[in-house]
Each structure stands twice: as structure tokens, then as C-alpha cells.
Design an enzyme around this catalytic site. Structure first.
Site, PDB file in Angstrom:
ATOM      1  N   LYS A 133       0.840  -1.216   0.000  1.00 37.38           N
ATOM      2  CA  LYS A 133       0.000   0.000   0.000  1.00 37.38           C
ATOM      3  C   LYS A 133       0.870   1.259   0.000  1.00 37.38           C
ATOM      4  CE  LYS A 133      -1.404   1.662   4.093  1.00 37.38           C
ATOM      5  NZ  LYS A 133      -1.229   3.063   4.501  1.00 37.38           N
ATOM      6  N   ASN A 134       1.877   1.293   0.880  1.00 27.94           N
ATOM      7  CA  ASN A 134       2.650   2.530   1.040  1.00 27.94           C
ATOM      8  C   ASN A 134       3.626   2.786  -0.107  1.00 27.94           C
ATOM      9  OD1 ASN A 134       1.255   3.092   3.308  1.00 27.94           O
ATOM     10  ND2 ASN A 134       2.874   2.540   4.755  1.00 27.94           N
ATOM     11  N   ARG A 159      -4.653  10.799   4.604  1.00 31.02           N
ATOM     12  CA  ARG A 159      -3.526  11.691   4.846  1.00 31.02           C
ATOM     13  C   ARG A 159      -2.481  11.608   3.726  1.00 31.02           C
ATOM     14  NH1 ARG A 159       1.119  12.601   6.902  1.00 31.02           N
ATOM     15  NH2 ARG A 159       1.345  14.482   8.124  1.00 31.02           N
ATOM     16  N   CYS A 209      -4.275  13.171  13.588  1.00 35.70           N
ATOM     17  CA  CYS A 209      -4.263  11.757  13.268  1.00 35.70           C
ATOM     18  C   CYS A 209      -4.144  10.993  14.579  1.00 35.70           C
ATOM     19  CB  CYS A 209      -3.074  11.466  12.364  1.00 35.70           C
ATOM     20  SG  CYS A 209      -2.839   9.755  12.023  1.00 35.70           S
ATOM     21  N   ARG A 239       1.039  14.823  13.173  1.00 37.03           N
ATOM     22  CA  ARG A 239       1.771  14.497  11.947  1.00 37.03           C
ATOM     23  C   ARG A 239       1.905  15.755  11.105  1.00 37.03           C
ATOM     24  NH1 ARG A 239      -0.481   8.950   9.590  1.00 37.03           N
ATOM     25  NH2 ARG A 239       1.450   9.017   8.402  1.00 37.03           N
ATOM     26  N   PRO A 240       2.883  16.605  11.458  1.00 33.06           N
ATOM     27  CA  PRO A 240       3.061  17.856  10.722  1.00 33.06           C
ATOM     28  C   PRO A 240       3.542  17.605   9.287  1.00 33.06           C
ATOM     29  CG  PRO A 240       4.856  17.530  12.294  1.00 33.06           C
ATOM     30  CD  PRO A 240       3.902  16.392  12.498  1.00 33.06           C
ATOM     31  N   ASP A 300       5.591  20.118   7.888  1.00 34.19           N
ATOM     32  CA  ASP A 300       6.563  21.212   7.732  1.00 34.19           C
ATOM     33  C   ASP A 300       7.721  20.831   6.808  1.00 34.19           C
ATOM     34  OD1 ASP A 300       7.034  19.424   9.969  1.00 34.19           O
ATOM     35  OD2 ASP A 300       8.817  20.599  10.410  1.00 34.19           O
ATOM     36  N   LEU A 301       8.154  19.574   6.873  1.00 31.20           N
ATOM     37  CA  LEU A 301       9.315  19.178   6.052  1.00 31.20           C
ATOM     38  C   LEU A 301       8.943  19.109   4.567  1.00 31.20           C
ATOM     39  CD1 LEU A 301      10.671  16.407   8.470  1.00 31.20           C
ATOM     40  CD2 LEU A 301      11.657  18.678   8.101  1.00 31.20           C
ATOM     41  N   ASP A 357       5.162   0.634  11.763  1.00 30.83           N
ATOM     42  CA  ASP A 357       3.916   0.047  11.261  1.00 30.83           C
ATOM     43  C   ASP A 357       3.736  -1.421  11.651  1.00 30.83           C
ATOM     44  OD1 ASP A 357       3.280   2.464  10.159  1.00 30.83           O
ATOM     45  OD2 ASP A 357       3.964   1.964   8.141  1.00 30.83           O
ATOM     46  N   ILE A 369       9.089   6.896  16.421  1.00 30.47           N
ATOM     47  CA  ILE A 369       8.537   7.676  15.303  1.00 30.47           C
ATOM     48  C   ILE A 369       7.208   8.308  15.714  1.00 30.47           C
ATOM     49  CG2 ILE A 369       7.850   7.580  12.869  1.00 30.47           C
ATOM     50  CD1 ILE A 369      10.089   5.840  12.499  1.00 30.47           C
ATOM     51  N   ARG A 426      -8.412  -0.099   5.031  1.00 31.25           N
ATOM     52  CA  ARG A 426      -7.560   0.911   4.388  1.00 31.25           C
ATOM     53  C   ARG A 426      -6.256   0.299   3.878  1.00 31.25           C
ATOM     54  NH1 ARG A 426      -6.365   5.940   7.741  1.00 31.25           N
ATOM     55  NH2 ARG A 426      -5.270   6.243   5.783  1.00 31.25           N
TER      56      ARG A 426
HETATM   57  N1  EPU Z   1       7.361  14.523  10.463  1.00 25.84           N
HETATM   58  C1  EPU Z   1       7.609  15.846  10.739  1.00 25.84           C
HETATM   59  N2  EPU Z   1       7.397  16.763   9.738  1.00 25.84           N
HETATM   60  C2  EPU Z   1       6.980  16.407   8.496  1.00 25.84           C
HETATM   61  C3  EPU Z   1       6.753  15.038   8.215  1.00 25.84           C
HETATM   62  C4  EPU Z   1       6.945  14.123   9.226  1.00 25.84           C
HETATM   63  O1  EPU Z   1       7.975  16.197  11.851  1.00 25.84           O
HETATM   64  O2  EPU Z   1       6.828  17.281   7.637  1.00 25.84           O
HETATM   65  C5  EPU Z   1       7.579  13.521  11.519  1.00 25.84           C
HETATM   66  C6  EPU Z   1       6.334  12.694  11.831  1.00 25.84           C
HETATM   67  O3  EPU Z   1       5.509  13.349  12.770  1.00 25.84           O
HETATM   68  C7  EPU Z   1       6.921  11.412  12.346  1.00 25.84           C
HETATM   69  C8  EPU Z   1       8.184  11.255  11.505  1.00 25.84           C
HETATM   70  O4  EPU Z   1       8.490  12.561  11.013  1.00 25.84           O
HETATM   71  O5  EPU Z   1       7.283  11.550  13.696  1.00 25.84           O
HETATM   72  C9  EPU Z   1       8.066  10.289  10.350  1.00 25.84           C
HETATM   73  O6  EPU Z   1       6.890  10.580   9.600  1.00 25.84           O
HETATM   74  P1  EPU Z   1       6.831  10.323   8.050  1.00 25.84           P
HETATM   75  O7  EPU Z   1       6.718  11.624   7.346  1.00 25.84           O
HETATM   76  O8  EPU Z   1       7.951   9.432   7.640  1.00 25.84           O
HETATM   77  O9  EPU Z   1       5.438   9.564   7.898  1.00 25.84           O
HETATM   78  P2  EPU Z   1       4.581   9.533   6.567  1.00 25.84           P
HETATM   79  O10 EPU Z   1       5.469   9.618   5.409  1.00 25.84           O
HETATM   80  O11 EPU Z   1       3.479  10.519   6.666  1.00 25.84           O
HETATM   81  C10 EPU Z   1       4.632   6.963   6.160  1.00 25.84           C
HETATM   82  C11 EPU Z   1       3.657   5.839   6.119  1.00 25.84           C
HETATM   83  C12 EPU Z   1       3.162   5.543   7.510  1.00 25.84           C
HETATM   84  C13 EPU Z   1       4.359   5.198   8.392  1.00 25.84           C
HETATM   85  C14 EPU Z   1       5.359   6.360   8.369  1.00 25.84           C
HETATM   86  C15 EPU Z   1       6.635   6.066   9.136  1.00 25.84           C
HETATM   87  C16 EPU Z   1       2.617   6.066   3.953  1.00 25.84           C
HETATM   88  C17 EPU Z   1       1.399   6.324   3.161  1.00 25.84           C
HETATM   89  N3  EPU Z   1       2.528   6.206   5.269  1.00 25.84           N
HETATM   90  O12 EPU Z   1       3.939   8.101   6.659  1.00 25.84           O
HETATM   91  O13 EPU Z   1       2.328   4.392   7.390  1.00 25.84           O
HETATM   92  O14 EPU Z   1       3.933   4.966   9.705  1.00 25.84           O
HETATM   93  O15 EPU Z   1       5.743   6.632   7.008  1.00 25.84           O
HETATM   94  O16 EPU Z   1       7.266   4.947   8.632  1.00 25.84           O
HETATM   95  O17 EPU Z   1       3.653   5.704   3.408  1.00 25.84           O
HETATM   96  C18 EPU Z   1       0.614   2.891   7.978  1.00 25.84           C
HETATM   97  O18 EPU Z   1       0.806   2.302   6.900  1.00 25.84           O
HETATM   98  O19 EPU Z   1      -0.097   2.426   8.900  1.00 25.84           O
HETATM   99  C19 EPU Z   1       1.236   4.202   8.201  1.00 25.84           C
HETATM  100  C20 EPU Z   1       0.815   5.056   9.129  1.00 25.84           C
END
Ligand code: EPU
Length: 424
Positions: free
Chosen positions: A22-23, A91, A115, A120-121, A123-124, A309, A331, A401
Site C-alpha cells: 500500500k505505502n 492523509r 491523526c 503528523r506535521p 513542515d518538512l 507500522d 517515530i 484501508r
Molecule cells: N514529520 C515531521 N514533519 C513532516 C513530516 C513528518 O515532523 O513534515 C515527523 C512525523 O511526525 C513522524 C516522523 O516525522 O514523527 C516520520 O513521519 P513520516 O513523514 O515518515 O510519515 P509519513 O510519510 O506521513 C509513512 C507511512 C506511515 C508510516 C510512516 C513512518 C505512507 C502512506 N505512510 O507516513 O504508514 O507509519 O511513514 O514509517 O507511506 C501505515 O501504513 O499504517 C502508516 C501510518
């Protein structure tokens, strides 16, 4: 709203096929916006998140055909505004910002809300797109990103306080493929899903190196062409079914897996004392239980460390493993909603400041439980499979999902369960 009724206590046996990830599918589907030519993506799991992604693409003007796990797209003429009703459901739709901006010079997308697994910001993501030259404004819950004269390559460090960002890396990598000049992403996510996306983009004509390492370099090109791609197997689905076999005391085989992606999962299973073996080409894994399992320590961190995950699913296994286990989520430190529900089934888990202390018990008992997010739901299903009596997992839409046909796959392994609409 369906629920799952599980009569626990049956050891699972047999084999099933693991679906596409999925991801990996979500950003790859978003990447098809980068070309007006046709793309064909195989092994896309039939889960509600990929269905939402397909609907969003469709609403942007992409023509879509979908059959037997293959999605064929053609994004000839597209618009820049993603509809709130669809985007708000998932998201991961934020990973359309990069491709929309790169292709049309503009992206309008609603800000994702809170969430249940923690703050889950984004900003990056915004920092990266701004560094590529986008102007960003926020109004009425929407973000408008614009790059009237196109994006310009840059050097950007994507490290946040919890390490790299997966979808942030995907967004910037996709946007940079059509930028002028070279982009270097430092502190990039190394997850296999990012490598898979890079492979797809390269098939489309992008110039990318370093995927799978902390530094990814993208040399911008003027256009991308259509491509075929097959999505990698879902490592989290595989981990979940391994837990299903082990927690019920059965032996199961999973086909269509990628062993290197499962390294930390494999290590933890062995550390607990359970057995794991592979076929010759390492595309099938068999897990079988030990009679003498022991608790362990798990710390989640970005890949190649243990994945957040799979944390909830291991928590269920450890709830029934003798000894004390300590689980720390680096995380998403608040991702422990499943623990209170597991405790209602007889588990002994204390959660304190991003850590769960699990005192293994010998038996769980079935109960009605409430799923709070995708992986928490999977953890509750696992507990229900092992528990004595009947467990009712409500709010099954969470699990739908990200797990393709979970009820039929578990039935194929001998589980006694059924999906029923909530009104029954
Ligand atoms: N973070 C920031 N700023 C940002 C983005 C992220 O501070 O702009 C922080 C997050 O709050 C978190 C960390 O960085 O503490 C990592 O977050 P990441 O951005 O890597 O998460 P994501 O890309 O939004 C994906 C997966 C998630 C998985 C996370 C971590 C997808 C669609 N989602 O989310 O999957 O938990 O990486 O590996 O790829 C799931 O499948 O159940 C799921 C939640």
C-alpha cells in the site's frame, strides 16, 4: 461499517500470497500525474486507500482503468485542485503536492488534519517544496503552492526531530524530477517504498541516484514518459501474517515476499525464539512457533530499523509471550491506542511516555474491541485469533484501508471468523 467476529483459539496453517505494498502504491499512483502518457502499475492492492487515490486522480482529470491488481492511468490534461471530500479521507494524499506542482505549476490541497497515531506535521514537505522555489499560502484550510516559472533544483536536508520523512522524501523527489537543475536530498528516507518509487520514476525517464541511501540526487529533466511498473510486496502485511501464525501457535507460509525488507522483523522473531525459514529464492517465508518463547525489547526507528507500522502487531504477540517486553516507538510515541483494548482482553500492558511495558500473560479472552487506526486494528484481530472465546473487532474500515481481503486470507489459513455489517 463492518465488524469482524472472530472465534479465537484455532492455530493457523497453510499459505497465502502477500499483496503489493500500500505505502509504495500510493506515491507511485501520485507520480503518474508527472506525465501525460499512459502508465501501467501492477500489484496495486485493492484496499480503500488505493481506491481513494484512484478517485482523487480521476477527479483531477486522469483517466483510469483498473483490473486484477493493475491500474492504468493517462493524465493528459489535469487540474491543480484536489477535492477536499476525497483528500480529507486519506492523509497520504499530501504526496500529490509534489507531482501536481511540478506538472502544472500549481497545487491546491487541503491541509491534513490530526491523526490518531500522533501529531503528523507536514513542515518538512513544505520546507522542501519551498526550497525548490514554490510559494506557499494557506487559506480556509487549503494550501496553495505555486511555481509559475517552474521549480529550480536545490540542496535540502529533510531531517525532522524523529528522523527522515517518508512521504516528504517522496514529494520532493517527485517534484525535483521536472525541476531545472540538480536537487540533492540529504537525510532522505531509505524505506523500500522510496526505492520502489525511484525505480518507477527512473522507468519514466527521471534521473535519480542514491535511492535507498540517506542522500538522493535528482537531475531534473524537461518531461517524463509513460512506464510500466510492478509494486513491491507489502512488508507490513507480511509481518502481520507472520504474527498471525505465531500468535495462534500455527505454521504458515507467505508467498511473494522480499526477504531483505523483512530483516528486522526476522531478527525479532528469532530473538523471541520462534522459527523462520525461506525458500531457495527467498520469495517465500515460513514461520513456526517455539514452545519456549521469551519477551524482548523493540525500538521503532526509520528503515532499516524496526518499522513503527509493525509495532502494534508485535505488541499483541508479546502480550502472550512469557516475560517482560519493552516497546518504544521513536517515530510515533503516542501510537499505543491498541494497548488499552488489548488490556480489556486480559493483556497486562502499561504505557508510559512513548513506551509500552508488556507483562506476558498465558491467555487472552475474547471481547468487543474498538479499532483506532489501521495497525491497531490489525493488532486487535491478531489478539482475537489467539484469544479464548469470541472477539468482535468494530470499525473495520480502518483495517480495510491497508489489508487486502484480510477476512478471506485469514479464512484461507483456517481462522474461524466472519465479516458482518454493523447493523446485525
Ligand atoms: N514529520 C515531521 N514533519 C513532516 C513530516 C513528518 O515532523 O513534515 C515527523 C512525523 O511526525 C513522524 C516522523 O516525522 O514523527 C516520520 O513521519 P513520516 O513523514 O515518515 O510519515 P509519513 O510519510 O506521513 C509513512 C507511512 C506511515 C508510516 C510512516 C513512518 C505512507 C502512506 N505512510 O507516513 O504508514 O507509519 O511513514 O514509517 O507511506 C501505515 O501504513 O499504517 C502508516 C501510518
Amino acid at each position: 461499517m463492518d465488524k469482524l467476529i472472530i472465534n479465537g483459539g484455532t492455530p493457523l496453517h497453510g499459505s497465502i500470497r502477500i499483496s503489493g505494498a500500500k505505502n509504495a502504491s500510493l506515491p507511485i499512483l501520485a507520480a503518474t500525474l508527472l506525465t501525460e502518457s499512459s502508465c501501467s502499475i501492477k500489484n496495486v492492492p485493492d484496499v480503500s486507500d488505493t481506491n481513494y487515490m484512484v478517485q482523487i486522480l480521476n477527479s483531477l482529470g486522469v483517466s483510469i482503468e483498473r483490473y486484477s491488481g493493475t491500474v492504468i492511468t493517462e493524465a493528459k490534461t489535469i487540474q491543480s485542485a484536489a477535492p477536499y471530500e476525497l483528500v480529507s479521507k486519506m492523509r497520504a494524499s499530501i504526496c500529490m503536492m509534489g507531482p501536481l506542482l511540478a506538472r502544472t505549476g500549481k497545487a491546491i490541497i487541503s491541509m491534513p488534519g490530526g491523526c490518531v497515531i500522533g501529531t503528523r506535521p507536514i513542515d518538512l514537505h513544505l520546507k522542501g517544496l519551498k526550497a525548490l522555489g514554490a510559494t506557499i499560502t494557506q487559506d480556509g484550510g487549503n494550501l496553495t503552492l505555486e511555481a509559475k516559472n517552474g521549480l529550480i533544483g536545490c540542496e535540502i536536508d529533510l531531517r525532522g526531530k524523529s528522523g527522515p520523512t517518508v512521504l516528504g522524501t517522496a514529494n520532493i523527489m517527485m517534484a525535483a524530477t521536472l525541476a531545472q537543475g540538480t536537487t540533492i536530498i540529504e537525510s532522505a528516507a531509505r524505506e523500500p517504498e522510496i526505492e520502489d518509487l525511484a525505480d518507477f520514476l527512473i522507468n519514466m525517464g527521471a534521473k535519480i541516484t542514491g535511492q535507498g541511501t540517506r542522500v538522493i540526487t535528482i537531475e531534473g529533466v524537461t518531461s517524463l514518459h509513460g512506464a510500466h511498473h510492478e509494486v513491491i510486496p507489502d512488508r507490513i502485511e507480511a509481518a502481520t501474517y507472520m504474527m498471525a501464525g505465531l500468535i495462534t501457535g500455527g505454521e504458515i507460509t507467505l508467498k511473494n515476499i522480499c526477504r531483505p525488507h523483512l530483516k528486522t522483523i526476522e531478527e525479532k522473531i528469532q530473538q523471541i525464539g520462534h522459527y523462520i525459514s525461506y525458500n531457495a529464492d527467498e520469495t517465500q517465508v515460513t514461520v513456526s512457533p517455539t514452545s519456549n518463547p521469551q519477551g524482548c525489547e523493540i525500538i521503532t526507528d526509520p528503515y532499516p530499523s524496526f518499522p513503527t507500522d509493525a509495532q502494534a502487531q508485535f505488541t499483541s504477540l508479546l502480550a502472550l509471550t512469557p516475560g517482560i517486553s519493552v516497546i518504544e516507538d521513536m517515530i510515533f510515541p503516542e501510537r499505543f491506542m491498541h494497548c488499552a483494548e488489548l488490556n480489556r482482553m486480559g493483556a497486562k500492558i502499561e504505557v508510559d511516555r512513548g513506551k509500552a511495558i508488556v507483562h506476558g500473560v498465558t491467555q487472552l479472552t475474547g471481547a468487543p474491541v474498538m479499532a483506532s487506526d489501521l495497525r491497531a486494528s490489525a493488532a486487535l484481530v491478531l489478539a482475537g485469533l489467539a484469544a479464548k472465546g469470541t472477539t468482535q473487532v468494530n470499525r473495520l474500515y480502518h483495517i480495510d484501508r491497508g489489508y487486502e481481503h484480510i477476512d478471506t486470507k485469514l479464512q484461507d489459513l483456517g481462522a474461524d471468523l466472519k465479516r458482518v455489517p454493523n447493523s446485525i
